[in-house]
Design an enzyme around this catalytic site. Structure first.
Site, mmCIF file in Angstrom:
data_model
loop_
_atom_site.group_PDB
_atom_site.id
_atom_site.type_symbol
_atom_site.label_atom_id
_atom_site.label_comp_id
_atom_site.label_asym_id
_atom_site.label_seq_id
_atom_site.Cartn_x
_atom_site.Cartn_y
_atom_site.Cartn_z
ATOM 1 N N LYS A 184 -11.444 -6.200 -6.004
ATOM 2 C CA LYS A 184 -12.711 -5.425 -6.502
ATOM 3 C C LYS A 184 -11.550 -3.822 -6.963
ATOM 4 O O LYS A 184 -12.136 -2.557 -6.786
ATOM 5 C CB LYS A 184 -13.612 -4.786 -4.904
ATOM 6 C CG LYS A 184 -12.634 -4.754 -3.740
ATOM 7 C CD LYS A 184 -13.914 -4.332 -2.223
ATOM 8 C CE LYS A 184 -12.896 -4.850 -0.763
ATOM 9 N NZ LYS A 184 -13.480 -4.832 -0.084
ATOM 10 N N LYS B 107 0.326 -1.143 -0.669
ATOM 11 C CA LYS B 107 0.276 -0.186 0.048
ATOM 12 C C LYS B 107 0.923 1.252 0.177
ATOM 13 O O LYS B 107 0.836 1.810 -0.356
ATOM 14 C CB LYS B 107 -0.519 0.132 1.370
ATOM 15 C CG LYS B 107 -2.373 -0.683 1.146
ATOM 16 C CD LYS B 107 -3.310 -0.529 1.824
ATOM 17 C CE LYS B 107 -4.462 -1.893 1.554
ATOM 18 N NZ LYS B 107 -5.125 -1.349 2.859
ATOM 19 N N LYS C 236 -6.554 -12.982 -8.609
ATOM 20 C CA LYS C 236 -7.503 -12.915 -8.026
ATOM 21 C C LYS C 236 -8.757 -12.492 -8.357
ATOM 22 O O LYS C 236 -8.092 -10.460 -8.402
ATOM 23 C CB LYS C 236 -7.242 -12.661 -6.303
ATOM 24 C CG LYS C 236 -8.189 -13.437 -5.463
ATOM 25 C CD LYS C 236 -7.632 -13.698 -3.650
ATOM 26 C CE LYS C 236 -8.864 -12.506 -3.283
ATOM 27 N NZ LYS C 236 -8.257 -12.187 -1.684
#
Ligand code: TRP
Length: 334
Positions: free
Chosen positions: A200, A115, A197
């Site tokens: 979102k 992040k 994967k």
């Protein structure tokens, strides 16, 4: 807890639109857990602000997620569904746990490193201590089990380390949580890159089916799904795209991969993709109708929010007072 049931805790961020992967891999499988566990499912809005958010949107998304939990079948009378920000104990416990967590531990967290790379202009302290807030979420409710994906395992390990460290100093204060290993859902991959994967936060919206996508959109995305040139519908690693579509079809129809191979033996990819798209759309339709219906019922949703925040606060306060006493804070005068 209330009735000797073990406690299960999980949370989801309201940021980004929930995908078919979140539904089949998590949400759908949570519906029956309350039979065995005392369940808490939070909307972790406090975690969301580690990345800059638009306030109006965050508020809306948080409410939408809470409604989605209910629409997916989590009975809000039997599961405590609440906003993290409505229970101040999360922040209070987090502060205390911060003082029992080492910089070195947090520095090793791979999600922090990821992040930070993605938010170079806003590497704030909250992003760094995010896992301590997650530990506080879990420990505040004396949780026994936590259903988490592989990406959150490191945070759960840290939670266990913090709990054990604290217990060693002060006696048995926290239940040391374990990963929930029950029936887990399917691991759904991106339709555009079946090695990745379904997420979102994927920049390519064609890779993900969002839970509120309409039927035409769903079918269009499945039609465009990346496959291969084998032209055979077989469940095997050499064909990750087809394998993923089989997994999805299997999850929504309850047919086994073997049955699906047979059903589509000799048929083309086009026909298969359409069948998967239609099956997914008809699985999501009732969920979407229920979301629409619940969204209109403001009074009902508000009453759930209020009731469950009170319930969560009750349990949170019990743990918090015990912890405050252990570390030496003065008793409250009543
Ligand atoms: N960090 C988790 C995620 O991004 C969400 C989360 C916050 C969570 N608190 C939690 C999950 C407590 C399980 C238990 O997926």
């Amino acid at each position: 807890m209330l009735n000797d049931k073990k406690v299960l805790y999980s949370g989801m961020q309201a940021t980004g639109k929930l995908t078919l992967g979140n539904y089949l891999g998590a949400l759908k499988n949570w519906v029956t857990l309350n039979e065995e566990y005392e369940c808490f499912f939070s909307v972790v809005d406090m975690h969301s602000i580690t990345v800059r958010q638009n306030p109006t949107e965050l508020r809306k998304k948080a409410r939408d997620l809470l409604i989605l939990y209910i629409a997916a079948g989590l009975d809000p009378k039997k599961n405590c569904i609440y906003y993290q920000s409505h229970v101040s104990g999360h922040a209070e416990l987090m502060w205390i746990l911060n003082c029992y967590t080492y910089m070195g531990e947090l520095n090793r967290m791979t999600q922090f490193k990821d992040k930070s790379r993605k938010n170079e202009d806003n590497i704030n302290a909250g992003l760094f201590t995010y896992p301590v807030l997650m530990a506080a979420d879990i420990l505040l409710f004396q949780s026994d089990v936590v259903p988490v994906g592989a990406d959150q395992m490191q945070h759960l390990e840290l939670t266990r380390d913090i709990a054990e460290r604290f217990n060693k100093l002060y006696g048995d204060v926290f239940t040391v949580p374990e990963a929930y290993i029950g029936k887990t859902g399917a691991r759904i991959m991106s339709l555009q890159n079946p090695e990745k994967k379904m997420s979102k936060s994927d920049e390519n919206p064609n890779g993900s089916i969002y839970l509120l996508d309409d039927t035409d959109t769903i079918i269009r995305k499945f039609k465009r799904a990346v496959t291969d040139s084998y032209s055979e519908i077989l469940y095997r690693d050499e064909q990750p795209g087809i394998k993923n579509l089989i997994d999805i079809y299997s999850a929504v129809t309850n047919k086994t991969p073997g049955e699906i191979e047979k059903e589509f033996d000799g048929k083309g990819y086009g026909e298969f993709k359409l069948a998967v798209g239609e099956a997914v759309a008809s699985t999501l339709k009732p969920l979407q109708d229920r979301v629409a219906e619940l969204s209109k019922d403001k009074a009902y949703i508000d009453s759930i929010i209020k009731e469950n925040a009170e319930k969560a606060n009750y349990f949170a306060t019990k743990t918090l007072r015990k912890v405050q006493r252990k570390v030496g804070f003065p008793d409250r005068i009543r």
